[in-house]
Enzyme design. Sequence first.
Site, PDB file in Angstrom:
ATOM      1  N   GLY A 253      22.735  59.758   0.748  1.00  0.00           N
ATOM      2  CA  GLY A 253      23.827  60.263   1.874  1.00  0.00           C
ATOM      3  C   GLY A 253      24.093  59.038   2.534  1.00  0.00           C
ATOM      4  N   GLU A 254      22.487  58.631   2.429  1.00  0.00           N
ATOM      5  CA  GLU A 254      22.777  57.046   3.235  1.00  0.00           C
ATOM      6  C   GLU A 254      23.521  55.875   2.714  1.00  0.00           C
ATOM      7  OE1 GLU A 254      18.658  55.888   3.083  1.00  0.00           O
ATOM      8  OE2 GLU A 254      17.775  56.915   4.570  1.00  0.00           O
TER       9      GLU A 254
ATOM     10  N   ARG B 109      37.775  57.929  25.016  1.00  0.00           N
ATOM     11  CA  ARG B 109      37.851  58.883  25.935  1.00  0.00           C
ATOM     12  C   ARG B 109      36.621  58.816  26.786  1.00  0.00           C
ATOM     13  NH1 ARG B 109      41.245  62.889  22.235  1.00  0.00           N
ATOM     14  NH2 ARG B 109      40.441  62.157  20.345  1.00  0.00           N
ATOM     15  N   GLN B 110      35.100  58.589  26.131  1.00  0.00           N
ATOM     16  CA  GLN B 110      34.200  58.927  26.549  1.00  0.00           C
ATOM     17  C   GLN B 110      33.439  57.449  27.668  1.00  0.00           C
ATOM     18  OE1 GLN B 110      30.512  60.917  24.444  1.00  0.00           O
ATOM     19  NE2 GLN B 110      32.698  62.305  22.889  1.00  0.00           N
TER      20      GLN B 110
ATOM     21  N   HIS C 279      42.025  53.312  24.754  1.00  0.00           N
ATOM     22  CA  HIS C 279      42.345  54.208  25.721  1.00  0.00           C
ATOM     23  C   HIS C 279      42.482  54.182  26.936  1.00  0.00           C
ATOM     24  CE1 HIS C 279      42.978  58.454  26.861  1.00  0.00           C
ATOM     25  NE2 HIS C 279      41.876  58.836  27.132  1.00  0.00           N
TER      26      HIS C 279
ATOM     27  N   LYS D 136      50.740  66.998  34.749  1.00  0.00           N
ATOM     28  CA  LYS D 136      49.734  68.048  33.948  1.00  0.00           C
ATOM     29  C   LYS D 136      48.410  68.635  34.169  1.00  0.00           C
ATOM     30  CE  LYS D 136      48.371  65.350  29.958  1.00  0.00           C
ATOM     31  NZ  LYS D 136      48.419  65.369  28.447  1.00  0.00           N
TER      32      LYS D 136
ATOM     33  N   THR E  23      45.259  66.541  18.632  1.00  0.00           N
ATOM     34  CA  THR E  23      45.908  68.091  18.633  1.00  0.00           C
ATOM     35  C   THR E  23      47.130  68.150  18.703  1.00  0.00           C
ATOM     36  OG1 THR E  23      45.059  69.658  20.743  1.00  0.00           O
ATOM     37  CG2 THR E  23      43.334  69.071  19.283  1.00  0.00           C
ATOM     38  N   ALA E  24      48.048  67.509  19.402  1.00  0.00           N
ATOM     39  CA  ALA E  24      49.752  67.457  19.760  1.00  0.00           C
ATOM     40  C   ALA E  24      49.993  68.751  20.949  1.00  0.00           C
ATOM     41  CB  ALA E  24      50.023  67.383  18.501  1.00  0.00           C
ATOM     42  N   GLY E  25      48.646  69.483  21.488  1.00  0.00           N
ATOM     43  CA  GLY E  25      49.313  70.256  22.490  1.00  0.00           C
ATOM     44  C   GLY E  25      49.913  70.030  23.344  1.00  0.00           C
TER      45      GLY E  25
END
Length: 338
Positions: A63-64, A121-122, A155, A217, A248-250
């Site tokens: 997997g490397e 976003r962090q 962002h 919001k 997530t489009a919410g």
Amino acid sequence: MDGLVKKDSLNQKIKFWEVQRMIAHGDSIKIFHCNANKDLTANIAYQVGVQVGDAQVGRFSNGEISVNINESVRGADVYVIQSSCYPANDNLMELLIMIDALKRASAGRITAVIPYYGYARQDRKSRSREPITAKLVANLITSAGADRVLTMDLHAPQIAGFFDIPVDHLFAVPLLSKYFQEKCLKDIVVVSPDVGGVSRARNLASRLDAPLAIVDKRRPKPNVSEVMNIIGDIEGRNCIIIDDMIDTAGSVAHAAKALIDMGAQDVYVSCTHPVLSGPAFERIRDSVIKEVVVTDTIPLPEDMKNFTEKIKVLSVAPIFASAINRIYQGLSVSKLFD
């Protein structure tokens, strides 16, 4: 003072002749991709006028990540194109290992071209004992050996300051505004989905000569939003919501419903980065949104490309190709947006 002017003039002449030497020897620009943006890389390379570099990025049996560069990059100006989208950790490691391989192969300059910068976003501590992962990723890219970074619609713009190397920050608003201008919509109002996105929305509104509205919001928890109020006149108008990304489009689905409930005619949504995780495709399909306009900084999953006819994809390849040519020639990148 005269000595400084002469020294600057001499440096410009040296830079010019270095570029001419690289062109003459055919080792000017080399463009490589990992596995996140293969189609975008091919499009960028075509518009720059070079072939995609010969390299393979695969996996060992455990997997490397395995990277093999099958051509000389000694002294070349190399651009590695890779978004840190899903699977974010795999794509980030591919980028870091590719940069390390190029550095050890004596590449002249390595530019990490990151159309979508993950973990953005962090970017700050909102509570105790939280990491600032956007800064950590910047440190990793720099430590791997990148000499500069080329990215689009961070962002948070201050993330560019997390790097100790030059960062060229591109914007998709000119591309998005051109698309909506060609649609010839009437009675447009540009809507920011939150207060933090007002600057981006104001830019688009200025290009479309349209007024601005803001969705007020709150977020009780991550990936969950509640619309509290709409600031601005949207009744009877075509609303264009603009954001840097749709996850997530919410948020956009709720905002679109609120706009329609308050008398908007139609709602369009535009963003640079179509993250589209979890139930995003279903929410867009079932929403009141008329059209979602995105770019190809993140490729849509093959099984989702025809999932909904509401999604329109625009290519950012011309913007990145122009930026790469300008970086190579030592010209101003900001002139792209004048």
